[in-house]
Design an enzyme around this catalytic site. Structure first.
Site, PDB file in Angstrom:
ATOM      1  N   GLU A   1      28.131   1.921 -74.880  1.00  0.00           N
ATOM      2  CA  GLU A   1      27.459   0.774 -74.271  1.00  0.00           C
ATOM      3  C   GLU A   1      26.015   1.193 -74.063  1.00  0.00           C
ATOM      4  O   GLU A   1      25.727   2.102 -73.280  1.00  0.00           O
ATOM      5  CB  GLU A   1      28.102   0.415 -72.919  1.00  0.00           C
ATOM      6  CG  GLU A   1      29.534  -0.062 -73.014  1.00  0.00           C
ATOM      7  CD  GLU A   1      29.669  -1.550 -73.355  1.00  0.00           C
ATOM      8  OE1 GLU A   1      28.638  -2.236 -73.525  1.00  0.00           O
ATOM      9  OE2 GLU A   1      30.816  -2.004 -73.458  1.00  0.00           O
TER      10      GLU A   1
ATOM     11  N   HIS B   1      27.911  -1.123 -78.517  1.00  0.00           N
ATOM     12  CA  HIS B   1      27.843  -2.343 -77.697  1.00  0.00           C
ATOM     13  C   HIS B   1      26.677  -2.205 -76.726  1.00  0.00           C
ATOM     14  O   HIS B   1      26.040  -1.161 -76.639  1.00  0.00           O
ATOM     15  CB  HIS B   1      29.133  -2.512 -76.876  1.00  0.00           C
ATOM     16  CG  HIS B   1      30.319  -2.922 -77.700  1.00  0.00           C
ATOM     17  ND1 HIS B   1      30.818  -4.195 -77.679  1.00  0.00           N
ATOM     18  CD2 HIS B   1      31.073  -2.226 -78.582  1.00  0.00           C
ATOM     19  CE1 HIS B   1      31.847  -4.265 -78.513  1.00  0.00           C
ATOM     20  NE2 HIS B   1      32.021  -3.076 -79.067  1.00  0.00           N
TER      21      HIS B   1
ATOM     22  N   HIS C   1      29.765  -7.997 -80.840  1.00  0.00           N
ATOM     23  CA  HIS C   1      29.413  -9.061 -79.894  1.00  0.00           C
ATOM     24  C   HIS C   1      28.031  -9.595 -80.231  1.00  0.00           C
ATOM     25  O   HIS C   1      27.052  -8.834 -80.290  1.00  0.00           O
ATOM     26  CB  HIS C   1      29.474  -8.523 -78.455  1.00  0.00           C
ATOM     27  CG  HIS C   1      30.884  -8.262 -78.029  1.00  0.00           C
ATOM     28  ND1 HIS C   1      31.246  -7.189 -77.259  1.00  0.00           N
ATOM     29  CD2 HIS C   1      32.022  -8.961 -78.288  1.00  0.00           C
ATOM     30  CE1 HIS C   1      32.563  -7.234 -77.052  1.00  0.00           C
ATOM     31  NE2 HIS C   1      33.050  -8.295 -77.668  1.00  0.00           N
TER      32      HIS C   1
ATOM     33  N   GLU D   1      24.598  -8.788 -78.491  1.00  0.00           N
ATOM     34  CA  GLU D   1      24.239  -7.378 -78.288  1.00  0.00           C
ATOM     35  C   GLU D   1      23.353  -6.896 -79.437  1.00  0.00           C
ATOM     36  O   GLU D   1      23.661  -5.953 -80.164  1.00  0.00           O
ATOM     37  CB  GLU D   1      25.522  -6.557 -78.089  1.00  0.00           C
ATOM     38  CG  GLU D   1      26.268  -7.040 -76.817  1.00  0.00           C
ATOM     39  CD  GLU D   1      27.690  -6.521 -76.660  1.00  0.00           C
ATOM     40  OE1 GLU D   1      28.076  -5.600 -77.387  1.00  0.00           O
ATOM     41  OE2 GLU D   1      28.421  -7.058 -75.796  1.00  0.00           O
TER      42      GLU D   1
HETATM   43  O1  0X9 Z   1      34.641  -5.540 -73.266  1.00  0.00           O
HETATM   44  C1  0X9 Z   1      34.264  -5.026 -74.322  1.00  0.00           C
HETATM   45  O2  0X9 Z   1      34.663  -5.394 -75.428  1.00  0.00           O
HETATM   46  C2  0X9 Z   1      33.263  -3.878 -74.285  1.00  0.00           C
HETATM   47  N1  0X9 Z   1      32.242  -4.162 -73.302  1.00  0.00           N
HETATM   48  S1  0X9 Z   1      31.150  -5.365 -73.585  1.00  0.00           S
HETATM   49  O3  0X9 Z   1      30.406  -5.578 -72.368  1.00  0.00           O
HETATM   50  N2  0X9 Z   1      30.108  -4.892 -74.683  1.00  0.00           N
HETATM   51  O4  0X9 Z   1      31.845  -6.518 -74.050  1.00  0.00           O
HETATM   52  C3  0X9 Z   1      33.978  -2.616 -73.887  1.00  0.00           C
HETATM   53  C4  0X9 Z   1      35.093  -2.259 -74.801  1.00  0.00           C
HETATM   54  C5  0X9 Z   1      35.675  -0.944 -74.498  1.00  0.00           C
HETATM   55  N3  0X9 Z   1      37.077  -0.988 -74.742  1.00  0.00           N
HETATM   56  C6  0X9 Z   1      37.660  -0.052 -75.502  1.00  0.00           C
HETATM   57  N4  0X9 Z   1      36.948   0.867 -76.060  1.00  0.00           N
HETATM   58  N5  0X9 Z   1      38.966  -0.104 -75.642  1.00  0.00           N
HETATM   59 ZN    ZN Z   2      30.144  -5.679 -76.549  1.00  0.00          ZN
END
Ligand code: 0X9
Ligand code: ZN
Ligand code: CA
Ligand code: CA
Ligand code: CA
Length: 416
Positions: free
Chosen positions: A375, A302, A173, A176
């Protein structure tokens, strides 16, 4: 020095003006607000994410997201207590008052972050200084033609030894940016400290460590173009694909992504339509040697919310026919150990909200890789600042994960 292919340099002023309405997307139309809903459960968070809003983070059940007023109103119509806490464009201007002509540096005060050009130089220097244990290549090119750098760190780095292989990926992303610094720290630590730090030395000797510091360099450069943060998330192909919804396992299956190109969670027209996900996946596929996947563990970094997440994201089920209860238990135990080391909160990914087409689901389902998402800082409450911690936070918040990285590298040697 790697080429910084920015075909849009001359249009920097135009891009700056254009930030109000980026091409094909509508993430910064006037009136776009920052909203909070308190006391949410995972079902409510999934509902909110499915509404096509731009989820920024969650903390103690409070979900923070950017949305059009109409989207907020629609969620209120569904019984959610949606509170407006700010205006997105005002917050962006507050956070990055210094305007620069081009993306040769981060906004004033945040120069400690690395642009793509700076990142390239640091990686080239690391390999120049430590050629015996570090090599630099790429897994392919981004949509705009930037090399997706891959650095390998191990003793006898030029050989494919029979050692557990571990992958770290960052910056799927765009906004980030702290995650890119996390991958850079891993590179610098496992090269500079080799021979002096005994743990580092042992891990470099007994593992093959792969780091991809930015999976989305086009988006990251775009996010700082013009010296003003734009809050950009996706890649730069057409109106942008959310790379973490573009992976090819249960792609688009379950309402955890959007089919609408203007959405912040647009999954793309087909699985692996983004060159960036294709390139990383091809690299991982290429690590199947003699029928066995060599990579045994992976973290995708992330920000933000300070969480350790494990698959699956596409289903609320803890286990199913592609994840046995024992395997789910191992994910939970490793996730909890990692979280105990850095103070993050451990949970299954779908406990946050449903996501389909994510990197972790593909890594586990297709390759049996112990694949988790971190995260990073901050825990929450930061609103837009959450994506743009001052550069003074880089050192403490990346150092905070040193032990977790060691734990994962060690765990990579354990049988599933
Ligand atoms: O939504 C996302 O892609 C991630 N959070 S963010 O706020 N950085 O965009 C979380 C992804 C987690 N999902 C899996 N690990 N499947
Ligand atoms: Zn992300
Ligand atoms: Ca810099
Ligand atoms: Ca080795
Ligand atoms: Ca090997």
């Amino acid at each position: 020095m790697g080429t910084l292919r920015r075909g849009i340099t001359a249009a920097a002023g135009l891009l700056l003006l254009a930030t109000a309405v980026p091409a094909g997307a509508a993430p910064h139309e006037s009136g776009r607000g920052l909203y909070e809903v308190r006391g949410t459960d995972s079902a409510e968070r999934t509902t909110i994410a499915q509404a096509g809003v731009d989820v920024w983070g969650t903390h103690d059940g409070t979900l923070t997201f950017a949305a059009e007023p109409a989207q907020a109103q629609a969620l209120r119509g569904r019984g959610l207590d949606v509170e407006k806490v700010g205006d997105v464009d005002e917050l962006l201007v507050e956070r990055s008052p210094g305007v620069r002509a081009a993306a040769d540096e981060f906004p004033a005060g945040d120069e400690g972050y690395h642009t793509y050009g700076e990142l390239t130089e640091v990686l080239e220097q690391a390999v120049a200084d430590h050629g015996d244990i570090a090599s630099l290549s790429s897994v392919g090119d981004s949509h705009e033609g930037r090399a997706l750098h891959l650095i390998k760190i191990s003793d006898n780095v030029a050989q494919d030894e029979d050692e557990p292989e571990v992958l770290f990926t960052c910056n799927q992303h765009a906004r980030e940016h702290l995650t890119t610094e996390m991958c850079l720290r891993i590179v610098e630590r496992f090269t500079d400290e080799y021979g002096s730090d005994p743990t580092v030395t042992e891990l470099v000797d007994s593992r093959e460590i792969y780091v991809i510091p930015t999976v989305n360099p086009d988006g990251a450069e775009y996010d700082i173009e013009g010296g003003r943060y734009k809050g950009w998330r996706k890649n730069r192909q057409d109106s942008g694909t959310d790379l973490n919804r573009n992976w090819g396992y249960e792609w688009g299956c379950c309402g955890g992504s959007s089919g609408s190109p203007s959405s912040e969670t647009y999954r793309g027209p087909s699985a692996f339509s983004a060159p960036e996900t294709t390139a990383v996946a091809s690299f991982v596929d290429s690590r199947v040697v003699g029928g066995a996947q060599q990579i045994t563990a992976h973290i995708d970094f992330h920000s933000y919310s300070e969480l350790v997440l494990w698959p699956y994201g596409y289903t609320y089920d803890d286990s199913n026919d592609t994840m046995s209860p024992e395997e789910a238990k191992r994910f939970q135990e490793v996730g909890e150990a990692l979280a105990a080391s850095n103070g993050y909160t451990p949970q299954q990914s779908s406990d946050l909200y449903i996501t389909d087409g994510s990197i972790n689901d593909w890594m586990w389902a297709e390759h049996g890789i112990l694949s988790l998402t971190f995260e990073m800082y901050p825990a929450g409450g930061g609103g837009l600042d959450g994506f743009y911690p001052p550069d003074e936070r880089i050192e403490p918040e990346t150092q905070r994960n040193d032990e977790a990285v060691e734990i994962l590298l060690t765990e990579a040697g354990n049988q599933a």
